[in-house]
Design a protein around this motif. Sequence first.
Motif, PDB file in Angstrom:
ATOM      1  N   ALA A  65      -3.485  30.276  18.058  1.00 29.08           N
ATOM      2  CA  ALA A  65      -4.298  31.069  17.131  1.00 29.08           C
ATOM      3  C   ALA A  65      -5.281  30.177  16.383  1.00 29.08           C
ATOM      4  O   ALA A  65      -6.438  30.563  16.154  1.00 29.08           O
ATOM      5  CB  ALA A  65      -3.395  31.811  16.147  1.00 29.08           C
ATOM      6  N   THR A  69      -8.991  31.257  17.093  1.00 26.07           N
ATOM      7  CA  THR A  69      -9.573  32.127  16.068  1.00 26.07           C
ATOM      8  C   THR A  69      -9.954  31.411  14.774  1.00 26.07           C
ATOM      9  O   THR A  69     -10.802  31.916  14.027  1.00 26.07           O
ATOM     10  CB  THR A  69      -8.583  33.258  15.696  1.00 26.07           C
ATOM     11  OG1 THR A  69      -7.422  32.680  15.080  1.00 26.07           O
ATOM     12  CG2 THR A  69      -8.156  34.041  16.920  1.00 26.07           C
ATOM     13  N   ILE A  70      -9.340  30.267  14.477  1.00 28.20           N
ATOM     14  CA  ILE A  70      -9.539  29.626  13.173  1.00 28.20           C
ATOM     15  C   ILE A  70     -10.497  28.440  13.254  1.00 28.20           C
ATOM     16  O   ILE A  70     -11.546  28.416  12.592  1.00 28.20           O
ATOM     17  CB  ILE A  70      -8.179  29.162  12.595  1.00 28.20           C
ATOM     18  CG1 ILE A  70      -7.187  30.332  12.515  1.00 28.20           C
ATOM     19  CG2 ILE A  70      -8.385  28.517  11.223  1.00 28.20           C
ATOM     20  CD1 ILE A  70      -7.590  31.462  11.630  1.00 28.20           C
ATOM     21  N   ARG A  73     -14.370  28.675  13.635  1.00 28.95           N
ATOM     22  CA  ARG A  73     -15.117  29.272  12.529  1.00 28.95           C
ATOM     23  C   ARG A  73     -15.286  28.319  11.348  1.00 28.95           C
ATOM     24  O   ARG A  73     -16.060  28.630  10.429  1.00 28.95           O
ATOM     25  CB  ARG A  73     -14.429  30.556  12.041  1.00 28.95           C
ATOM     26  CG  ARG A  73     -14.423  31.673  13.047  1.00 28.95           C
ATOM     27  CD  ARG A  73     -13.986  32.984  12.407  1.00 28.95           C
ATOM     28  NE  ARG A  73     -14.976  33.502  11.480  1.00 28.95           N
ATOM     29  CZ  ARG A  73     -15.987  34.297  11.803  1.00 28.95           C
ATOM     30  NH1 ARG A  73     -16.160  34.669  13.060  1.00 28.95           N
ATOM     31  NH2 ARG A  73     -16.826  34.737  10.886  1.00 28.95           N
ATOM     32  N   LEU A  89     -12.219  34.000   7.128  1.00 30.66           N
ATOM     33  CA  LEU A  89     -11.187  34.087   8.157  1.00 30.66           C
ATOM     34  C   LEU A  89     -10.414  35.396   8.056  1.00 30.66           C
ATOM     35  O   LEU A  89     -10.074  36.008   9.079  1.00 30.66           O
ATOM     36  CB  LEU A  89     -10.229  32.895   8.039  1.00 30.66           C
ATOM     37  CG  LEU A  89     -10.813  31.540   8.406  1.00 30.66           C
ATOM     38  CD1 LEU A  89      -9.823  30.431   8.071  1.00 30.66           C
ATOM     39  CD2 LEU A  89     -11.197  31.489   9.882  1.00 30.66           C
ATOM     40  N   TRP A  90     -10.143  35.829   6.830  1.00 26.80           N
ATOM     41  CA  TRP A  90      -9.409  37.085   6.655  1.00 26.80           C
ATOM     42  C   TRP A  90     -10.205  38.266   7.212  1.00 26.80           C
ATOM     43  O   TRP A  90      -9.680  39.115   7.943  1.00 26.80           O
ATOM     44  CB  TRP A  90      -9.084  37.307   5.187  1.00 26.80           C
ATOM     45  CG  TRP A  90      -8.264  38.546   4.934  1.00 26.80           C
ATOM     46  CD1 TRP A  90      -8.703  39.753   4.471  1.00 26.80           C
ATOM     47  CD2 TRP A  90      -6.857  38.699   5.159  1.00 26.80           C
ATOM     48  NE1 TRP A  90      -7.667  40.648   4.383  1.00 26.80           N
ATOM     49  CE2 TRP A  90      -6.515  40.026   4.801  1.00 26.80           C
ATOM     50  CE3 TRP A  90      -5.859  37.857   5.614  1.00 26.80           C
ATOM     51  CZ2 TRP A  90      -5.217  40.520   4.890  1.00 26.80           C
ATOM     52  CZ3 TRP A  90      -4.556  38.353   5.704  1.00 26.80           C
ATOM     53  CH2 TRP A  90      -4.252  39.668   5.338  1.00 26.80           C
ATOM     54  N   ALA A  92     -12.605  38.136   9.443  1.00 29.07           N
ATOM     55  CA  ALA A  92     -12.828  37.989  10.879  1.00 29.07           C
ATOM     56  C   ALA A  92     -11.594  38.369  11.691  1.00 29.07           C
ATOM     57  O   ALA A  92     -11.707  38.736  12.869  1.00 29.07           O
ATOM     58  CB  ALA A  92     -13.235  36.554  11.199  1.00 29.07           C
ATOM     59  N   THR A  93     -10.413  38.295  11.074  1.00 30.36           N
ATOM     60  CA  THR A  93      -9.172  38.551  11.811  1.00 30.36           C
ATOM     61  C   THR A  93      -8.444  39.797  11.309  1.00 30.36           C
ATOM     62  O   THR A  93      -7.304  40.043  11.702  1.00 30.36           O
ATOM     63  CB  THR A  93      -8.226  37.338  11.697  1.00 30.36           C
ATOM     64  OG1 THR A  93      -7.875  37.128  10.316  1.00 30.36           O
ATOM     65  CG2 THR A  93      -8.881  36.076  12.238  1.00 30.36           C
ATOM     66  N   TYR A  96      -6.241  42.302  13.420  1.00 34.14           N
ATOM     67  CA  TYR A  96      -4.975  41.894  14.032  1.00 34.14           C
ATOM     68  C   TYR A  96      -4.219  40.895  13.158  1.00 34.14           C
ATOM     69  O   TYR A  96      -3.327  40.197  13.636  1.00 34.14           O
ATOM     70  CB  TYR A  96      -5.220  41.284  15.421  1.00 34.14           C
ATOM     71  CG  TYR A  96      -6.249  40.173  15.469  1.00 34.14           C
ATOM     72  CD1 TYR A  96      -5.904  38.842  15.250  1.00 34.14           C
ATOM     73  CD2 TYR A  96      -7.585  40.459  15.742  1.00 34.14           C
ATOM     74  CE1 TYR A  96      -6.847  37.829  15.296  1.00 34.14           C
ATOM     75  CE2 TYR A  96      -8.532  39.461  15.787  1.00 34.14           C
ATOM     76  CZ  TYR A  96      -8.168  38.136  15.576  1.00 34.14           C
ATOM     77  OH  TYR A  96      -9.106  37.148  15.621  1.00 34.14           O
ATOM     78  N   ASN A  97      -4.542  40.865  11.883  1.00 33.36           N
ATOM     79  CA  ASN A  97      -3.897  39.884  11.003  1.00 33.36           C
ATOM     80  C   ASN A  97      -3.495  40.540   9.702  1.00 33.36           C
ATOM     81  O   ASN A  97      -4.197  40.457   8.706  1.00 33.36           O
ATOM     82  CB  ASN A  97      -4.842  38.713  10.723  1.00 33.36           C
ATOM     83  CG  ASN A  97      -4.212  37.701   9.765  1.00 33.36           C
ATOM     84  OD1 ASN A  97      -2.993  37.576   9.697  1.00 33.36           O
ATOM     85  ND2 ASN A  97      -5.041  36.990   9.031  1.00 33.36           N
ATOM     86  N   VAL A 102      -1.352  34.792  12.594  1.00 30.61           N
ATOM     87  CA  VAL A 102      -2.651  34.311  12.125  1.00 30.61           C
ATOM     88  C   VAL A 102      -2.582  33.913  10.655  1.00 30.61           C
ATOM     89  O   VAL A 102      -3.204  32.934  10.238  1.00 30.61           O
ATOM     90  CB  VAL A 102      -3.754  35.361  12.381  1.00 30.61           C
ATOM     91  CG1 VAL A 102      -5.087  34.862  11.851  1.00 30.61           C
ATOM     92  CG2 VAL A 102      -3.872  35.647  13.868  1.00 30.61           C
ATOM     93  N   SER A 103      -1.817  34.638   9.850  1.00 35.02           N
ATOM     94  CA  SER A 103      -1.666  34.239   8.448  1.00 35.02           C
ATOM     95  C   SER A 103      -1.009  32.872   8.338  1.00 35.02           C
ATOM     96  O   SER A 103      -1.386  32.048   7.492  1.00 35.02           O
ATOM     97  CB  SER A 103      -0.832  35.275   7.684  1.00 35.02           C
ATOM     98  OG  SER A 103      -1.583  36.436   7.428  1.00 35.02           O
TER      99      SER A 103
END
Length: 377
Positions: A65, A69-70, A73, A89-90, A92-93, A96-97, A102-103
């Motif tokens: 992840a 995803t992180i 960015r 990030l919050w 953008a995700t 699904y987060n 992801v958290s």
Amino acid sequence: MTDMTIKAIHTTILRVPWPDTPWLKGHAFGEARNLLVLDVETKGGIVGQGHLFSFRPGLKTIAMALEETIIPRVIGKDATAVEGIWNDLWKATVTYNRGGIVSMAMSALDIALWDAIGKRANMPLHRLWGHVRSELPVYGSGCFRGSGGDGMIAKALHYKSRGYKAIKMQMAHTNDHHRDVDNVRRMREALGPDIEIMIDINQGWNADMAIAMARKIEPYDIYWLEEPVPVDDIPGYVKVRSKAGNTRIAGGENHTGVAEFRQLIDAGAVDIAQPSHLATGGLTDWLKVNAYAAARNVPVSPWQFPEVNTHTAAAFPNVMWIEYVAPRSELEGKQLLKSPVFEEEITEEGVFLKTPLSPGFGFALDESVAARTLIRE
């Protein structure tokens, strides 16, 4: 001025065997502790470090992840823009987060960013946030149900012999409610009247069972019941708290972010909130949870990680306890982190930790432990 542009991010996964020590007798975490170490390298040479661990498989998924995803960015951003990075990030995700993988990935990054900020300022983070105290109250945790009643009592007595005035034991998940209650009775008899007893239920009961059990153990002067019902059962929390007598209700280590804590606190579900920066995506949102709780006069006792929470406890008066599973002095040479080194002060009121003095969080890996426990880079 030091250039804090994020140049690179590196992740490493380690599998560190649990030390063979009475401090960890009866735990249910497997043979080894899986850890992810994340380093944020800036153009100016400052490197911030974050860690997370999981009691169960999942760190490789978290690492993926981060990679997918992180990290893409945040490369090229200013490491001091921690609030902006977290919010980007919050958003953008968000589809699904809502907690979980992801958290936890965000948490590792967020801790590393705060570490870099402290290092750039050449200050420990508790000084950067606003220092309020130098002696931090701890309770002795890790009296695991897996060691049985005798094992939990033996560890609690060891804590008492070292000057601790509060310990945490466990109930539930045993299929023997009568023995659970008897273990509490025996614990109180062994410790005497002057030691606080916290009890972790780990979401093991429904509301009606929690109420019945709370009434049975109330004569033994229990300080708190932790996570008495499943994490999503906020009405159940409220029901238990309304009928728990003088026993405080604690919870929150598995709640995600300020939005969930707002529901928990506004419902009057807990006397003590227990946010975990792993679940909230790091300290950036954890700080909001603590501020919200403080505004509503709900004290906070954060989940584990004394390496981080010595700083929150030193900076924020609303933090009332630090959870301490095993004195680091008794695990020397067996832990991944060789610093911070916690200095304990024993007083008539109990054991207190001294505030860390190194910049940032003061993390330093024991490279010999890291080298022999490497899974992947």
